[in-house]
Design a protein around this motif. Sequence first.
Motif, mmCIF file in Angstrom:
data_model
loop_
_atom_site.group_PDB
_atom_site.id
_atom_site.type_symbol
_atom_site.label_atom_id
_atom_site.label_comp_id
_atom_site.label_asym_id
_atom_site.label_seq_id
_atom_site.Cartn_x
_atom_site.Cartn_y
_atom_site.Cartn_z
ATOM 1 N N GLU A 6 0.850 -1.208 0.000
ATOM 2 C CA GLU A 6 0.000 0.000 0.000
ATOM 3 C C GLU A 6 0.879 1.250 0.000
ATOM 4 O OE1 GLU A 6 -0.047 2.123 2.729
ATOM 5 O OE2 GLU A 6 1.324 0.900 3.917
ATOM 6 N N PHE A 7 0.313 2.317 -0.523
ATOM 7 C CA PHE A 7 1.051 3.597 -0.560
ATOM 8 C C PHE A 7 0.229 4.702 0.092
ATOM 9 C CE2 PHE A 7 2.493 0.954 -4.052
ATOM 10 C CZ PHE A 7 3.872 0.996 -3.893
ATOM 11 N N LEU A 8 -0.507 4.333 1.149
ATOM 12 C CA LEU A 8 -1.423 5.291 1.776
ATOM 13 C C LEU A 8 -0.679 6.273 2.666
ATOM 14 C CD1 LEU A 8 -4.011 2.662 3.059
ATOM 15 C CD2 LEU A 8 -3.995 3.853 0.869
ATOM 16 N N ARG A 9 -1.055 7.536 2.544
ATOM 17 C CA ARG A 9 -0.547 8.542 3.499
ATOM 18 C C ARG A 9 -1.599 8.728 4.571
ATOM 19 N NH1 ARG A 9 -0.515 13.419 -0.192
ATOM 20 N NH2 ARG A 9 -2.161 12.106 -0.988
ATOM 21 N N GLU A 10 -1.158 8.777 5.815
ATOM 22 C CA GLU A 10 -2.106 9.082 6.881
ATOM 23 C C GLU A 10 -2.688 10.466 6.615
ATOM 24 O OE1 GLU A 10 -0.709 8.346 10.813
ATOM 25 O OE2 GLU A 10 0.195 6.447 10.236
ATOM 26 N N ASN A 42 9.365 4.580 -0.562
ATOM 27 C CA ASN A 42 9.419 5.305 0.711
ATOM 28 C C ASN A 42 10.819 5.852 0.973
ATOM 29 O OD1 ASN A 42 6.785 5.173 1.439
ATOM 30 N ND2 ASN A 42 7.042 3.806 3.166
ATOM 31 N N LEU A 96 11.535 8.959 -1.103
ATOM 32 C CA LEU A 96 10.891 10.165 -0.554
ATOM 33 C C LEU A 96 11.633 10.647 0.689
ATOM 34 C CD1 LEU A 96 7.165 9.085 -1.039
ATOM 35 C CD2 LEU A 96 8.395 10.843 -2.333
ATOM 36 N N ILE A 152 13.457 14.314 1.331
ATOM 37 C CA ILE A 152 13.258 15.193 2.494
ATOM 38 C C ILE A 152 14.607 15.502 3.156
ATOM 39 C CG2 ILE A 152 12.178 15.416 4.780
ATOM 40 C CD1 ILE A 152 9.955 13.526 3.743
ATOM 41 N N PHE A 193 7.447 16.819 -1.623
ATOM 42 C CA PHE A 193 8.439 16.295 -0.671
ATOM 43 C C PHE A 193 9.742 17.073 -0.692
ATOM 44 C CE2 PHE A 193 6.637 12.700 1.603
ATOM 45 C CZ PHE A 193 5.384 12.708 1.011
ATOM 46 N N TYR A 253 11.609 13.949 8.953
ATOM 47 C CA TYR A 253 10.409 13.117 8.786
ATOM 48 C C TYR A 253 10.181 12.251 10.027
ATOM 49 C CZ TYR A 253 13.913 9.638 7.268
ATOM 50 O OH TYR A 253 14.993 8.807 7.196
ATOM 51 N N GLY A 254 8.877 11.981 10.305
ATOM 52 C CA GLY A 254 8.514 11.094 11.406
ATOM 53 C C GLY A 254 7.466 10.111 10.914
ATOM 54 N N PHE A 288 8.307 6.051 7.287
ATOM 55 C CA PHE A 288 9.653 6.406 6.798
ATOM 56 C C PHE A 288 10.777 5.989 7.757
ATOM 57 C CE2 PHE A 288 8.255 10.101 3.779
ATOM 58 C CZ PHE A 288 7.638 9.172 2.963
ATOM 59 N N PHE A 306 3.141 13.747 13.985
ATOM 60 C CA PHE A 306 4.261 13.780 13.028
ATOM 61 C C PHE A 306 3.920 14.530 11.752
ATOM 62 C CE2 PHE A 306 3.624 10.766 9.461
ATOM 63 C CZ PHE A 306 2.435 10.147 9.840
ATOM 64 N N LYS A 307 2.633 14.750 11.524
ATOM 65 C CA LYS A 307 2.140 15.572 10.417
ATOM 66 C C LYS A 307 0.687 15.899 10.721
ATOM 67 C CE LYS A 307 0.343 12.591 6.975
ATOM 68 N NZ LYS A 307 0.498 12.023 5.660
ATOM 69 N N GLN A 330 8.207 14.202 15.578
ATOM 70 C CA GLN A 330 9.360 15.063 15.814
ATOM 71 C C GLN A 330 9.286 15.688 17.210
ATOM 72 O OE1 GLN A 330 7.154 15.103 13.383
ATOM 73 N NE2 GLN A 330 8.116 15.215 11.381
#
Length: 435
Positions: free
Chosen positions: A152-156, A212, A215, A219, A253, A260-261, A265, A324-325, A335
């Motif tokens: 999967e390539f899902l971003r929260e 991942n 990316l 960053i 990115f 990054y957190g 990653f 983390f975001k 972070q």
Amino acid sequence: MKIAIIGTGYVGLVSGTCFSEFGHNVVCVDKDEKKIEALKNGQIPIYEPGLDELVKSNVEANRLIFTLDTAFAIKDADAVFIAVGTPTSRRGDGYADLSYVYAAAKELAGHLNGYTVIVDKSTVPVGTARQVKRIIKGTNPKADFDMASNPEFLREGAAISDFMKPDRVVVGVESKKAEEVLRNIYKPLYLIETPMVVTNLETAELIKYASNAFLAVKISYINDMANLCEKVGADIVALAKGMGLDNRIGSKFLHAGPGYGGSCFPKDTLALSKTAQEHGAGLRLVESAIEINSAQKARMVKKIREALGGSEAGKTIACLGLTFKPETDDMRQAQSVAILPALVDKGARVRAHDPHGMAEAKKMMPEVEYADDAYGACKDADAVILMTEWNEYRALDLDRLAETMKGKIFIDLRNVYEPEVLREKGFQYFGVGRN
Ligand code: UDX
């Protein structure tokens, strides 16, 4: 089609819900009784925009079922997705802990009936699908199944749209029959012409890590460049814009920040570099990205100290954002957890606010105080740190902030604000890679 999902963590819950939204019959199984009970009552254990409505409507339509019963979930399933956690091993050596994946494989093996595609959805090191296949064969030699990998390539925070409108679907298979089953599962995406990349098992597993890690490298590259910008009087925001407009580079990115957190990653770059070392093919760029990322957090502590005139002792520091975001309540590898306790250790008083992360943050950082809103956190503070770029911090009432605070130091770790605007309001401004 009938689909079983093993594991209702982030990936399992989002994938299962979205497959049911595609019209498939999905059964999600987990060992956590409380979680399954909550899900049955429509309570979602994570904050992910749009997920609760989607779960509710598909449960009501009888396409989405939550259960503790693995046999029931797997019976007659066309495909079984393994979506259990793969945390960093407790041995502390950076490897992914695959014990949950292997336990799931062993358990599901006994319940297989009729041809089934077993799909690794969890992020797993190259070679895991083959090992899962061996486990299933060893446990149930008569099982009629094919193995597949479908990372999967899902971003929260954007997981639903990432699932429904992905850039690509990656499928690693060993037979045309398994490919057909997966093509049928993802059929609704053909309507929006999503490319499907079909590979062998190993390549699919590695595509996830390679993406991942790339990316993460991007960053760390921009964060390293930000450090240089500060030294030579350049502006990282304008620099990233100037670079990103080159289509070969792309603007995404390239946002400098506190490093990054998150749950992906940090864990995936470490696991990939371990796998590479093990095979005698060390990935030096990825190793550097990891090093730069940890140095970046230490640099942020130093930046805050310098902004406060050389010492944080006895100072009150407000912190806006802890996760983390934005758009998530996830505090894993945030972070803030690397930065704030270091300030408290040196005698600072830290008061923080986050729209969704405070419940978890309170458990992880009891030494920090918590406020009900941004202005409450900033009351009588000597300095404010913008840690996570939640929308509600993007348009702060700067006059009110200036009145609320004792000092006028604004440390913008996400480069959200224009330095001149803050300076006009009487603040000293400190960004990342810009002065
Ligand atoms: C990531 C991948 O994007 C996703 O494809 C994969 O499936 C899981 O891992 P996620 O961890 O949810 O998703 O968050 P992402 O949006 O990628 O951000 C990761 C971290 O990088 C955050 O801490 C974010 O603040 C930081 N980041 C991101 C930057 O510092 N600068 C950027 O330009 C982008």
